[in-house]
Scaffold this motif. Structure first.
Motif, PDB file in Angstrom:
ATOM      1  N   UNK A   9       0.847  -1.193   0.000  1.00 32.99           N
ATOM      2  CA  UNK A   9       0.000   0.000   0.000  1.00 32.99           C
ATOM      3  C   UNK A   9       0.877   1.235   0.000  1.00 32.99           C
ATOM      4  N   UNK A  10       0.465   2.196  -0.789  1.00 35.15           N
ATOM      5  CA  UNK A  10       1.161   3.465  -0.793  1.00 35.15           C
ATOM      6  C   UNK A  10       0.674   4.346   0.342  1.00 35.15           C
ATOM      7  N   UNK A  11       1.338   5.457   0.520  1.00 33.52           N
ATOM      8  CA  UNK A  11       0.962   6.390   1.579  1.00 33.52           C
ATOM      9  C   UNK A  11      -0.457   6.911   1.375  1.00 33.52           C
ATOM     10  N   UNK A  12      -0.817   7.173   0.118  1.00 28.34           N
ATOM     11  CA  UNK A  12      -2.148   7.712  -0.161  1.00 28.34           C
ATOM     12  C   UNK A  12      -3.223   6.714   0.284  1.00 28.34           C
ATOM     13  N   UNK A  13      -3.088   5.475  -0.146  1.00 28.64           N
ATOM     14  CA  UNK A  13      -4.088   4.469   0.215  1.00 28.64           C
ATOM     15  C   UNK A  13      -4.145   4.267   1.726  1.00 28.64           C
ATOM     16  N   UNK A  54     -18.607   5.389   2.361  1.00 28.35           N
ATOM     17  CA  UNK A  54     -17.205   5.494   2.780  1.00 28.35           C
ATOM     18  C   UNK A  54     -16.534   4.126   2.812  1.00 28.35           C
ATOM     19  N   UNK A  55     -17.238   3.149   3.340  1.00 25.57           N
ATOM     20  CA  UNK A  55     -16.675   1.796   3.404  1.00 25.57           C
ATOM     21  C   UNK A  55     -16.541   1.212   2.000  1.00 25.57           C
ATOM     22  N   UNK A  56     -17.535   1.452   1.145  1.00 27.06           N
ATOM     23  CA  UNK A  56     -17.515   0.902  -0.211  1.00 27.06           C
ATOM     24  C   UNK A  56     -16.393   1.488  -1.066  1.00 27.06           C
ATOM     25  N   UNK A  57     -15.986   2.720  -0.790  1.00 26.67           N
ATOM     26  CA  UNK A  57     -14.928   3.328  -1.600  1.00 26.67           C
ATOM     27  C   UNK A  57     -13.526   2.952  -1.121  1.00 26.67           C
ATOM     28  N   UNK A  58     -13.404   2.316   0.023  1.00 32.21           N
ATOM     29  CA  UNK A  58     -12.073   1.942   0.523  1.00 32.21           C
ATOM     30  C   UNK A  58     -11.280   1.073  -0.459  1.00 32.21           C
ATOM     31  N   UNK A  59     -11.881   0.040  -1.072  1.00 32.50           N
ATOM     32  CA  UNK A  59     -11.098  -0.763  -2.020  1.00 32.50           C
ATOM     33  C   UNK A  59     -10.650   0.027  -3.258  1.00 32.50           C
ATOM     34  N   UNK A  60     -11.369   1.078  -3.590  1.00 32.76           N
ATOM     35  CA  UNK A  60     -11.007   1.889  -4.762  1.00 32.76           C
ATOM     36  C   UNK A  60      -9.735   2.699  -4.525  1.00 32.76           C
ATOM     37  N   UNK A  61      -9.360   2.879  -3.268  1.00 34.71           N
ATOM     38  CA  UNK A  61      -8.188   3.698  -2.949  1.00 34.71           C
ATOM     39  C   UNK A  61      -6.885   3.096  -3.459  1.00 34.71           C
ATOM     40  N   UNK A  62      -6.894   1.815  -3.831  1.00 34.16           N
ATOM     41  CA  UNK A  62      -5.655   1.194  -4.327  1.00 34.16           C
ATOM     42  C   UNK A  62      -5.321   1.654  -5.742  1.00 34.16           C
ATOM     43  N   UNK A  63      -6.303   2.218  -6.431  1.00 34.47           N
ATOM     44  CA  UNK A  63      -6.075   2.713  -7.789  1.00 34.47           C
ATOM     45  C   UNK A  63      -5.526   4.135  -7.744  1.00 34.47           C
ATOM     46  N   UNK A  65      -6.502   6.638  -9.287  1.00 35.61           N
ATOM     47  CA  UNK A  65      -7.627   7.578  -9.315  1.00 35.61           C
ATOM     48  C   UNK A  65      -8.533   7.427  -8.099  1.00 35.61           C
ATOM     49  N   UNK A  66      -8.194   6.555  -7.168  1.00 35.24           N
ATOM     50  CA  UNK A  66      -9.033   6.290  -6.002  1.00 35.24           C
ATOM     51  C   UNK A  66      -9.293   7.508  -5.143  1.00 35.24           C
ATOM     52  N   UNK A  67      -8.342   8.432  -5.127  1.00 31.99           N
ATOM     53  CA  UNK A  67      -8.524   9.626  -4.309  1.00 31.99           C
ATOM     54  C   UNK A  67      -9.703  10.466  -4.816  1.00 31.99           C
ATOM     55  N   UNK A  68     -10.025  10.352  -6.114  1.00 32.21           N
ATOM     56  CA  UNK A  68     -11.157  11.112  -6.662  1.00 32.21           C
ATOM     57  C   UNK A  68     -12.467  10.568  -6.079  1.00 32.21           C
ATOM     58  N   UNK A  69     -12.581   9.232  -6.006  1.00 30.88           N
ATOM     59  CA  UNK A  69     -13.760   8.624  -5.382  1.00 30.88           C
ATOM     60  C   UNK A  69     -13.848   9.042  -3.920  1.00 30.88           C
ATOM     61  N   UNK A  70     -12.705   9.104  -3.255  1.00 34.42           N
ATOM     62  CA  UNK A  70     -12.666   9.530  -1.861  1.00 34.42           C
ATOM     63  C   UNK A  70     -13.101  10.992  -1.731  1.00 34.42           C
ATOM     64  N   UNK A  71     -12.688  11.816  -2.671  1.00 35.57           N
ATOM     65  CA  UNK A  71     -13.073  13.226  -2.655  1.00 35.57           C
ATOM     66  C   UNK A  71     -14.588  13.379  -2.789  1.00 35.57           C
ATOM     67  N   UNK A  72     -15.202  12.556  -3.625  1.00 35.07           N
ATOM     68  CA  UNK A  72     -16.660  12.600  -3.788  1.00 35.07           C
ATOM     69  C   UNK A  72     -17.341  12.253  -2.469  1.00 35.07           C
ATOM     70  N   UNK A  73     -16.785  11.275  -1.755  1.00 39.29           N
ATOM     71  CA  UNK A  73     -17.388  10.917  -0.465  1.00 39.29           C
ATOM     72  C   UNK A  73     -17.251  12.063   0.538  1.00 39.29           C
ATOM     73  N   UNK A  74     -16.208  12.866   0.391  1.00 43.23           N
ATOM     74  CA  UNK A  74     -16.052  14.010   1.289  1.00 43.23           C
ATOM     75  C   UNK A  74     -17.171  15.017   1.069  1.00 43.23           C
ATOM     76  N   UNK A  75     -17.581  15.168  -0.189  1.00 48.96           N
ATOM     77  CA  UNK A  75     -18.721  16.052  -0.476  1.00 48.96           C
ATOM     78  C   UNK A  75     -19.981  15.499   0.192  1.00 48.96           C
ATOM     79  N   UNK A  76     -20.125  14.177   0.193  1.00 45.27           N
ATOM     80  CA  UNK A  76     -21.286  13.563   0.846  1.00 45.27           C
ATOM     81  C   UNK A  76     -21.241  13.780   2.357  1.00 45.27           C
TER      82      UNK A  76
END
Length: 125
Positions: A9-13, A54-63, A65-76
């Motif tokens: 895992x990278x630092x971002x993930x 938030x839980x559903x987007x956790x696996x996307x963080x490995x990509x 572009x995963x931070x973009x999905x995480x950013x959308x959850x922040x708006x939520x």
């Protein structure tokens, strides 16, 4: 047959997974508080939906572009303020933590690249 090994895992993930976990816990308590104050279903249900998101987007963080999905959850997370105005203070803290971890992770990965290392933490070649 050896099991497939997952890349490091990278630092971002890693950092954003921690933030998502903290936010999920905060949202769970927020949902309980909203239910206790209003006894109105849309509020707690909205908190639950965002928690699951938030839980559903956790696996996307490995990509990458995963931070973009995480950013959308922040708006939520911020949008929950519509159901409970006091949540706005909590949302500011949680999104601030997300921003800090995002910036710090980019910094760490940039440093690792400059040192000729794999930014995801795998051994260098």
């Amino acid at each position: 047959m050896s099991p497939r090994q997952r890349p490091a895992r990278g630092a971002m993930e890693s950092l954003l997974r921690v933030v998502h976990g903290l936010q999920t816990a905060g949202i769970a308590f927020g949902a309980l508080a909203v239910w206790g104050v209003t006894r109105d279903w849309p509020g707690p249900l909205a908190f639950a939906v965002v928690g699951v998101l938030l839980i559903a987007t956790m696996p996307l963080l490995r990509h990458p572009w995963g931070w973009i999905a995480s950013l959308v959850t922040q708006a939520a997370v911020v949008a929950l303020t519509w159901f409970e105005p006091v949540w706005g203070v909590v949302a500011i803290v949680l999104v601030g933590l997300w921003i800090y971890c995002f910036v710090k992770a980019r910094q760490i990965e940039r440093q690792r690249r400059a040192q000729g290392l794999d930014p995801r933490g795998a051994p260098g070649t």
